[in-house]
Write an enzyme that holds these catalytic residues in place. Structure first.
Site, PDB file in Angstrom:
ATOM      1  N   HIS A   8       0.969  -1.237  -0.128  1.00 48.82           N
ATOM      2  CA  HIS A   8       0.171   0.245  -0.104  1.00 48.82           C
ATOM      3  C   HIS A   8       0.693   1.302  -0.126  1.00 48.82           C
ATOM      4  CE1 HIS A   8      -3.723  -2.359   1.600  1.00 48.82           C
ATOM      5  NE2 HIS A   8      -3.888  -2.114   0.386  1.00 48.82           N
ATOM      6  N   GLY A  55      -2.895  -1.633  -8.030  1.00 48.65           N
ATOM      7  CA  GLY A  55      -3.665  -2.319  -7.239  1.00 48.65           C
ATOM      8  C   GLY A  55      -5.061  -1.917  -7.295  1.00 48.65           C
ATOM      9  N   ASP A  60      -4.364  -6.084  -7.859  1.00 53.49           N
ATOM     10  CA  ASP A  60      -4.739  -7.199  -6.860  1.00 53.49           C
ATOM     11  C   ASP A  60      -5.419  -8.443  -7.323  1.00 53.49           C
ATOM     12  OD1 ASP A  60      -3.320  -5.438  -4.935  1.00 53.49           O
ATOM     13  OD2 ASP A  60      -5.094  -4.331  -4.375  1.00 53.49           O
ATOM     14  N   ASP A  80      -1.285  -1.509   4.779  1.00 57.57           N
ATOM     15  CA  ASP A  80      -1.709  -0.452   5.739  1.00 57.57           C
ATOM     16  C   ASP A  80      -3.110  -0.532   6.198  1.00 57.57           C
ATOM     17  OD1 ASP A  80      -1.875   2.081   7.049  1.00 57.57           O
ATOM     18  OD2 ASP A  80      -1.961   3.367   5.236  1.00 57.57           O
ATOM     19  N   HIS A  87     -10.150  -0.058  -2.574  1.00 62.59           N
ATOM     20  CA  HIS A  87     -10.113  -1.345  -3.198  1.00 62.59           C
ATOM     21  C   HIS A  87     -10.238  -2.598  -2.261  1.00 62.59           C
ATOM     22  CE1 HIS A  87      -5.974  -0.405  -2.966  1.00 62.59           C
ATOM     23  NE2 HIS A  87      -5.727  -1.525  -3.171  1.00 62.59           N
ATOM     24  N   ASP A  90     -11.119  -6.216  -3.142  1.00 61.67           N
ATOM     25  CA  ASP A  90     -10.109  -6.879  -3.873  1.00 61.67           C
ATOM     26  C   ASP A  90      -9.014  -7.379  -2.893  1.00 61.67           C
ATOM     27  OD1 ASP A  90     -11.503  -6.182  -5.947  1.00 61.67           O
ATOM     28  OD2 ASP A  90     -10.148  -4.297  -6.657  1.00 61.67           O
ATOM     29  N   ARG A  96      -7.790 -14.129   1.132  1.00 61.80           N
ATOM     30  CA  ARG A  96      -8.651 -15.220   1.097  1.00 61.80           C
ATOM     31  C   ARG A  96      -8.305 -16.054   0.210  1.00 61.80           C
ATOM     32  NH1 ARG A  96     -12.660 -17.072  -1.823  1.00 61.80           N
ATOM     33  NH2 ARG A  96     -12.930 -15.004  -2.705  1.00 61.80           N
TER      34      ARG A  96
END
Length: 134
Positions: A8, A55, A60, A80, A87, A90, A96
């Site tokens: 980030h 991203g 991402d 962060d 986003h 995402d 996950r």
């Protein structure tokens, strides 16, 4: 190994320092990164990095797709947690997918250093990686 590097905005300087510290480890592997992070790593280290989109513009998701397709072995994502990310869905999906496919994931500087040190000492292999068809 195939390694993704993501950071980030407020963590990009930490990613650059991490890449500089472990440049001799990282240069032995295939590196992928989201847009700006990849550009900065290349500029500051000279490492060969395949860049995805930024991203928030789908990078991402591109990295997540690589995880789902069995194309990555390790992900370092310096997040962060104190700044809202436009986003965030995402980001959550990528995290996950790393869990679903048992991809080692570092989300802060301490865990990233441990992973790269283990990689340097050849204590980590892609044995954790589940195949797409499993």
């Amino acid at each position: 190994m195939k390694i993704a590097l993501i950071a980030h905005d407020k963590k990009k300087d930490l990613m650059i320092e991490l890449a500089k510290t472990f440049v001799n480890v990282l240069k032995k592997h295939q590196l992928f990164a989201t847009g700006t992070t990849g550009r900065l790593i290349i500029e500051h280290t000279g490492l060969d990095v395949r860049r995805m989109k930024s991203g928030p513009l789908g990078g991402d998701q591109q990295i997540g797709s690589m995880v789902a397709d069995g194309q990555l072995d390790l992900v370092i994502f310096l997040r962060d947690p104190l700044t809202a990310q436009p986003h965030e869905p995402d980001v959550s999906a990528l995290l996950r997918l790393c869990d679903v496919f048992a991809i080692p994931l570092a989300t802060n500087l301490s865990s990233a250093r441990i992973m790269l040190k283990a990689l340097e000492e050849e204590q980590i292999e892609n044995q954790f990686h589940l195949r797409k068809d499993e």
